[in-house]
Scaffold this motif. Structure first.
Motif, PDB file in Angstrom:
ATOM      1  N   TYR A  60       0.841  -1.181   0.000  1.00  0.00           N
ATOM      2  CA  TYR A  60       0.000   0.000   0.000  1.00  0.00           C
ATOM      3  C   TYR A  60       0.886   1.245   0.000  1.00  0.00           C
ATOM      4  O   TYR A  60       1.846   1.331   0.773  1.00  0.00           O
ATOM      5  N   GLU A  85      -3.250   0.519  -3.807  1.00  0.00           N
ATOM      6  CA  GLU A  85      -2.667  -0.807  -3.659  1.00  0.00           C
ATOM      7  C   GLU A  85      -1.810  -1.028  -4.896  1.00  0.00           C
ATOM      8  O   GLU A  85      -2.282  -0.853  -6.030  1.00  0.00           O
ATOM      9  N   GLN A 126     -12.439   0.550   2.278  1.00  0.00           N
ATOM     10  CA  GLN A 126     -11.796  -0.408   3.175  1.00  0.00           C
ATOM     11  C   GLN A 126     -11.962  -1.787   2.581  1.00  0.00           C
ATOM     12  O   GLN A 126     -12.970  -2.091   1.948  1.00  0.00           O
ATOM     13  N   ASN A 127     -10.961  -2.640   2.795  1.00  0.00           N
ATOM     14  CA  ASN A 127     -11.122  -4.001   2.297  1.00  0.00           C
ATOM     15  C   ASN A 127     -11.935  -4.829   3.286  1.00  0.00           C
ATOM     16  O   ASN A 127     -12.117  -4.455   4.452  1.00  0.00           O
ATOM     17  N   LYS A 143     -11.372  -7.579   4.782  1.00  0.00           N
ATOM     18  CA  LYS A 143     -10.641  -8.063   5.949  1.00  0.00           C
ATOM     19  C   LYS A 143     -10.593  -6.998   7.042  1.00  0.00           C
ATOM     20  O   LYS A 143     -10.742  -7.307   8.232  1.00  0.00           O
ATOM     21  N   GLN A 144     -10.399  -5.732   6.646  1.00  0.00           N
ATOM     22  CA  GLN A 144     -10.403  -4.644   7.622  1.00  0.00           C
ATOM     23  C   GLN A 144     -11.794  -4.436   8.214  1.00  0.00           C
ATOM     24  O   GLN A 144     -11.929  -4.198   9.419  1.00  0.00           O
ATOM     25  N   GLU A 180     -12.589  -7.123  11.081  1.00  0.00           N
ATOM     26  CA  GLU A 180     -11.585  -7.505  12.071  1.00  0.00           C
ATOM     27  C   GLU A 180     -12.203  -7.653  13.457  1.00  0.00           C
ATOM     28  O   GLU A 180     -11.824  -8.541  14.219  1.00  0.00           O
ATOM     29  N   SER A 239      -9.533 -12.514  -2.671  1.00  0.00           N
ATOM     30  CA  SER A 239      -9.074 -12.564  -1.285  1.00  0.00           C
ATOM     31  C   SER A 239      -9.679 -11.401  -0.488  1.00  0.00           C
ATOM     32  O   SER A 239      -9.813 -10.289  -1.014  1.00  0.00           O
ATOM     33  N   PRO A 240     -10.047 -11.623   0.797  1.00  0.00           N
ATOM     34  CA  PRO A 240     -10.691 -10.570   1.600  1.00  0.00           C
ATOM     35  C   PRO A 240      -9.885  -9.280   1.669  1.00  0.00           C
ATOM     36  O   PRO A 240     -10.466  -8.202   1.784  1.00  0.00           O
ATOM     37  N   ALA A 241      -8.577  -9.363   1.566  1.00  0.00           N
ATOM     38  CA  ALA A 241      -7.748  -8.160   1.621  1.00  0.00           C
ATOM     39  C   ALA A 241      -7.767  -7.381   0.309  1.00  0.00           C
ATOM     40  O   ALA A 241      -7.246  -6.262   0.253  1.00  0.00           O
ATOM     41  N   HIS A 242      -8.374  -7.946  -0.744  1.00  0.00           N
ATOM     42  CA  HIS A 242      -8.359  -7.307  -2.056  1.00  0.00           C
ATOM     43  C   HIS A 242      -9.747  -7.010  -2.606  1.00  0.00           C
ATOM     44  O   HIS A 242      -9.882  -6.628  -3.774  1.00  0.00           O
ATOM     45  N   TYR A 272     -13.061 -17.416   4.649  1.00  0.00           N
ATOM     46  CA  TYR A 272     -13.197 -16.239   5.504  1.00  0.00           C
ATOM     47  C   TYR A 272     -14.654 -16.048   5.928  1.00  0.00           C
ATOM     48  O   TYR A 272     -14.941 -15.751   7.095  1.00  0.00           O
TER      49      TYR A 272
END
Length: 204
Positions: free
Chosen positions: A4, A13, A61-62, A64-65, A68, A104-107, A137
Motif C-alpha cells: 500500500y 494498492e 476499506q477491504n 478483511k479490515q 476484524e 481474497s478478503p484483503a483485495h 473467511y
C-alpha cells in the motif's frame, strides 16, 4: 507482491509485476482507460524499469479490515452478493475474464460512503485468485447467531465445490431470494402468533 502506498492525497494498492507486461493487449488497455464500474480504477506504471499496477483505494476499506472486530451479518452479505452480480455484468459487457478478479478478503473493497463494492482486476492472471480464501473467511466470520445465514453460506460452499464461480453467476441469487422469502414467512407467522397472544391476554 502487493503493498500500500500513498501519493498526492490518494491511497493505492500496488502490485509488482515480475514479468514485463504486454501493455498493448486488450485487458491492459481497458484497465488503463478506466471507467469500469465495480472494478478498482487501475493503471500500469513503470518505476526504475520495473512494472507496477496501481489501484486507487481511496475512501474504501477491504473486507478483511471491515470485519476484524465484528461479524458478517445478513444485510451486508446480501449487499455483497448483489455487488458480485453487478460486477460480473460489467465483466461481460467489456469481455473481461472472471479468473482475473482477485477475491481474497484483503483485495475486495467497499466504499465507505456509497457502500458499493469494488474488485481488483489483474489482466491475464492465471494463478490462484483467492476465491476459496474468501469462502473460508466467510465461514469464519459470519454471524453464527443467524441460523439461516449460516445454513446458506455452508450450502453455497458445498455447491461451489461442484461448479465454482458459476454458482455465483447462475444460482446463488435465486437461493438468497428463497432465504428471504422463508424469513418473511417465519416473521409473518411470529406476528400472527404475537397478535393472538395479545388478544388472549386482553380477554383474560
Amino acid at each position: 507482491e502487493t503493498e500500500y502506498v500513498r501519493n498526492c492525497n490518494c491511497n493505492y494498492e500496488r502490485i509488482h509485476l515480475k514479468n514485463k507486461p504486454e501493455e498493448k493487449r486488450y485487458q491492459y488497455c481497458i484497465l488503463n482507460r478506466g471507467g469500469i464500474r465495480y472494478l478498482l480504477p487501475g493503471s500500469l506504471r513503470y518505476i526504475n524499469g520495473e512494472a507496477y499496477l496501481y489501484y486507487d483505494i481511496s475512501s474504501t476499506q477491504n473486507v478483511k479490515q471491515l470485519f476484524e472486530l465484528k461479524k458478517i451479518g445478513r444485510d451486508w452479505f446480501r449487499d455483497f452478493l448483489w455487488g458480485i452480480k453487478k460486477m460480473l455484468g460489467e465483466l461481460d459487457r467489456f469481455l473481461l475474464e472472471e479468473q482475473s478478479i482477485i477475491w481474497s478478503p484483503a483485495h475486495v473493497f467497499q466504499d465507505l460512503e456509497s457502500n458499493d463494492f469494488s474488485f481488483l482486476y489483474v489482466p491475464y492472471y492465471k494463478e490462484d485468485n483467492g476465491l476459496w480464501e474468501l469462502m473460508d473467511y466467510f465461514i469464519e466470520r459470519i454471524d453464527y447467531e443467524d441460523d439461516a445465514l449460516v445454513n446458506f453460506v455452508y450450502a453455497a460452499y458445498e455447491q461451489m465445490k461442484n461448479v465454482g464461480l458459476e454458482y455465483f453467476r447462475k444460482h446463488i441469487h435465486d437461493a438468497w431470494e428463497n432465504l428471504e422469502r422463508e424469513a418473511e414467512k417465519r416473521k409473518e407467522k411470529q406476528d400472527v402468533l404475537m397478535t393472538t397472544v395479545k388478544e388472549n391476554d386482553k380477554t383474560e
